[in-house]
Write an enzyme that holds these catalytic residues in place. Structure first.
Site, mmCIF file in Angstrom:
data_model
loop_
_atom_site.group_PDB
_atom_site.id
_atom_site.type_symbol
_atom_site.label_atom_id
_atom_site.label_comp_id
_atom_site.label_asym_id
_atom_site.label_seq_id
_atom_site.Cartn_x
_atom_site.Cartn_y
_atom_site.Cartn_z
ATOM 1 N N ARG A 258 -8.382 -3.551 -3.598
ATOM 2 C CA ARG A 258 -8.618 -2.829 -2.466
ATOM 3 C C ARG A 258 -10.232 -2.132 -2.577
ATOM 4 O O ARG A 258 -10.474 -0.928 -3.194
ATOM 5 C CB ARG A 258 -7.811 -1.878 -1.987
ATOM 6 C CG ARG A 258 -8.387 -0.805 -0.824
ATOM 7 C CD ARG A 258 -7.214 -0.121 -0.166
ATOM 8 N NE ARG A 258 -6.426 0.874 -1.220
ATOM 9 C CZ ARG A 258 -6.647 2.107 -1.680
ATOM 10 N NH1 ARG A 258 -7.918 2.489 -1.397
ATOM 11 N NH2 ARG A 258 -6.001 2.887 -2.339
ATOM 12 N N HIS A 262 -7.898 3.333 1.510
ATOM 13 C CA HIS A 262 -6.442 2.950 1.711
ATOM 14 C C HIS A 262 -6.284 2.769 3.196
ATOM 15 O O HIS A 262 -5.656 1.651 3.793
ATOM 16 C CB HIS A 262 -5.331 4.094 1.429
ATOM 17 C CG HIS A 262 -4.000 3.912 1.750
ATOM 18 N ND1 HIS A 262 -3.082 2.604 1.334
ATOM 19 C CD2 HIS A 262 -3.414 4.390 2.751
ATOM 20 C CE1 HIS A 262 -1.980 2.835 1.825
ATOM 21 N NE2 HIS A 262 -1.906 3.602 2.919
ATOM 22 N N TYR A 271 -10.112 10.133 -5.565
ATOM 23 C CA TYR A 271 -9.072 9.947 -6.914
ATOM 24 C C TYR A 271 -9.667 8.559 -7.633
ATOM 25 O O TYR A 271 -9.043 8.253 -8.639
ATOM 26 C CB TYR A 271 -7.672 9.476 -6.216
ATOM 27 C CG TYR A 271 -7.657 8.295 -4.979
ATOM 28 C CD1 TYR A 271 -7.481 7.260 -5.370
ATOM 29 C CD2 TYR A 271 -7.482 8.938 -3.701
ATOM 30 C CE1 TYR A 271 -7.510 6.267 -4.586
ATOM 31 C CE2 TYR A 271 -7.298 7.982 -2.848
ATOM 32 C CZ TYR A 271 -7.382 6.484 -3.175
ATOM 33 O OH TYR A 271 -7.238 5.635 -2.214
HETATM 34 C C1 LIG Z 1 9.072 4.007 2.383
HETATM 35 C C2 LIG Z 1 7.663 4.651 2.473
HETATM 36 N N1 LIG Z 1 7.117 5.492 1.716
HETATM 37 C C3 LIG Z 1 6.132 6.082 1.975
HETATM 38 C C4 LIG Z 1 5.059 5.455 2.880
HETATM 39 C C5 LIG Z 1 3.590 5.938 2.885
HETATM 40 N N2 LIG Z 1 2.834 5.026 2.525
HETATM 41 C C6 LIG Z 1 2.097 4.358 3.177
HETATM 42 S S1 LIG Z 1 1.289 3.284 2.284
HETATM 43 C C7 LIG Z 1 1.636 3.783 0.876
HETATM 44 C C8 LIG Z 1 1.181 3.282 -0.262
HETATM 45 C C9 LIG Z 1 1.440 1.456 -0.551
HETATM 46 O O1 LIG Z 1 0.938 1.205 -1.682
HETATM 47 P P1 LIG Z 1 1.163 -0.420 -2.077
HETATM 48 O O2 LIG Z 1 2.697 -0.828 -1.715
HETATM 49 O O3 LIG Z 1 0.371 -0.686 -3.230
HETATM 50 O O4 LIG Z 1 0.426 -1.133 -0.583
HETATM 51 P P2 LIG Z 1 -1.517 -1.285 -0.399
HETATM 52 O O5 LIG Z 1 -1.180 0.108 0.518
HETATM 53 O O6 LIG Z 1 -1.864 -0.990 -1.701
HETATM 54 O O7 LIG Z 1 -1.582 -2.404 0.186
HETATM 55 C C10 LIG Z 1 2.486 4.901 1.216
HETATM 56 C C11 LIG Z 1 3.140 5.772 -0.086
HETATM 57 C C12 LIG Z 1 5.748 4.529 3.584
HETATM 58 N N3 LIG Z 1 4.701 3.922 4.598
HETATM 59 N N4 LIG Z 1 6.888 3.965 3.638
#
Ligand SMILES: Cc1ncc(C[n+]2csc(CCOP(=O)(O)OP(=O)(O)O)c2C)c(N)n1
Ligand SMILES: [Mg+2]
Length: 373
Positions: A258, A262, A271
């Site tokens: 990415r 985020h 970070y």
């Molecule tokens: C069940 C849940 N826990 C926490 C969140 C908050 N949250 C949103 S995105 C994220 C990180 C996701 O990382 P990843 O799966 O690697 O996907 P990326 O955003 O990197 O594409 C978090 C912790 C959420 N949306 N759903």
């Protein structure tokens, strides 16, 4: 070990399927794809980059809600959707919106979702459901759909995208276990972009690769260069063919990055080191594919400029459609949740409508920038 090495060490490069190097040189078997479709991949990827950057600008202007940029992940998104047939299913998270575009969800319908609105106009024939924000949930939904396909004896396949962080959710693990046991016609596509907000990949799982975890679910695992659209296309096409032939699920890990934040609510400089981003900019999926097309005399600088102009216009037209929509009424926010409203929802709706009669601004928050992500 630095974080850059952690995500893309020589061992990873040797293990992952690759067709194009970051410089655009062909090092693997080219998939059997006509030139017209090769060009279409490029159009989709450039549209992904343009839309991602312009969505961020729209969020800053208060014209859409919280947005998650996909810069750097265009190849993984295009490669996961391009091998699918019209009647196959595709589910994903916020980071897969470009894959949905490729699968045939009209762009204004997606803009609506970024605006914080209820996406009630995905056409049924796109066979996508509104992208998921609750991590991992869509993985279970997809296995359910795949099982339904199997019960009905249909020749379709379901593909699901999720992030590296989502693989730590119970939902992900339950879904893969179920799919393995019942040989569901499904393909799991993990976009490992190195980070789950501020949590690095190595804190997500002690496994060497996420793809290695496939063996524990009794399915093949495959590691692919997620910034190489042709490699992603090929591994997904192979996994889809396996599933369609009744040979069950596959777990694919696409190594990508990415490049942006985020979401528009995140500051990645807090970070991750800038040097890591610079390293990944050299592996940009669009630059290498553009070079590949130019080397094959399929694209000139001038044609590329025209294509960018066309895609910018396409984006602006979708925004114009979205911005011309009348605002939702509070009533609709309840009506559009289920086909048949639950008694609990009916009570909540009646309560809100009553409150609005006496105090028009009570309980209604139109600020979609508060949308959680
Ligand atoms: C069940 C849940 N826990 C926490 C969140 C908050 N949250 C949103 S995105 C994220 C990180 C996701 O990382 P990843 O799966 O690697 O996907 P990326 O955003 O990197 O594409 C978090 C912790 C959420 N949306 N759903
Ligand atoms: Mg991630």
């Amino acid at each position: 070990m630095s974080l850059v090495a952690d995500q893309i060490s020589p061992a990873v490069i040797d293990s992952m399927h690759q067709v194009l190097t970051p410089e655009g040189k062909v090092v693997g078997q080219l998939p059997d794809i006509p030139d017209e479709q090769l060009m279409q991949f490029y159009r989709w990827m450039v549209f992904g980059r343009i839309s991602s950057q312009r969505f961020v600008a729209l969020q800053r202007q208060g014209r859409i809600g919280t947005f998650s940029p996909i810069d750097g992940q265009e190849a993984a998104s295009v490669g996961m959707a391009a091998p699918l047939q019209q009647k196959d299913w595709l589910l994903g998270s916020y980071r897969e919106y470009l894959a949905y575009h490729v699968k045939g969800v009209p762009f204004p319908a997606q803009v609506k979702q970024w605006g914080g609105d209820i996406p009630d106009d995905y056409p049924a024939e796109s066979r996508c459901v509104p992208f998921q924000i609750v991590l991992g949930t869509q993985v279970l939904h997809t296995v359910g759909i795949a099982q339904a396909i199997k019960y009905e004896g249909e020749p379709q396949v379901a593909v699901v995208g999720c992030g590296d962080g989502a693989t730590s959710e119970g939902d992900f693990n339950e879904a893969l276990n179920f799919a393995g046991v019942f040989k569901a016609p499904v393909v799991f596509m993990v976009q490992n972009n190195g980070w789950a907000i501020s949590t690095p990949r190595h804190k997500q799982s002690a496994a060497r690769y996420i793809a290695d975890r496939a063996i524990g679910f009794g399915m093949p695992g495959c590691l692919v260069d997620g910034n190489d659209v042709l490699a992603v296309y090929q591994v997904v096409a192979d996994a889809v063919a396996r599933a369609r032939a009744g040979d069950g699920p596959t777990l694919i890990e696409a190594i990508t990055y990415r490049l942006g934040a985020h979401t528009t609510a995140d500051d990645p400089t807090k970070y991750r080191p800038e040097a890591e981003v610079e390293e990944w900019e050299k592996r940009d999926p669009i630059i290498r594919y553009r070079q590949f097309l130019m080397d094959r005399s399929m694209l000139t600088e001038k044609e590329d400029k025209v294509l960018h102009e066309e895609l910018n216009t396409e984006f602006e037209e979708a925004i114009a459609v979205y911005e011309a929509l009348p605002p939702r009424t509070p009533q609709q926010h309840f009506d559009l949740v289920f086909a048949e409203q639950s008694p609990q929802l009916q009570r909540q709706q009646a309560k809100l409508l009553e409150a609005l009669e006496t105090e028009p601004d009570s309980g209604v928050n139109h600020d979609s920038s508060l949308m959680p992500l």
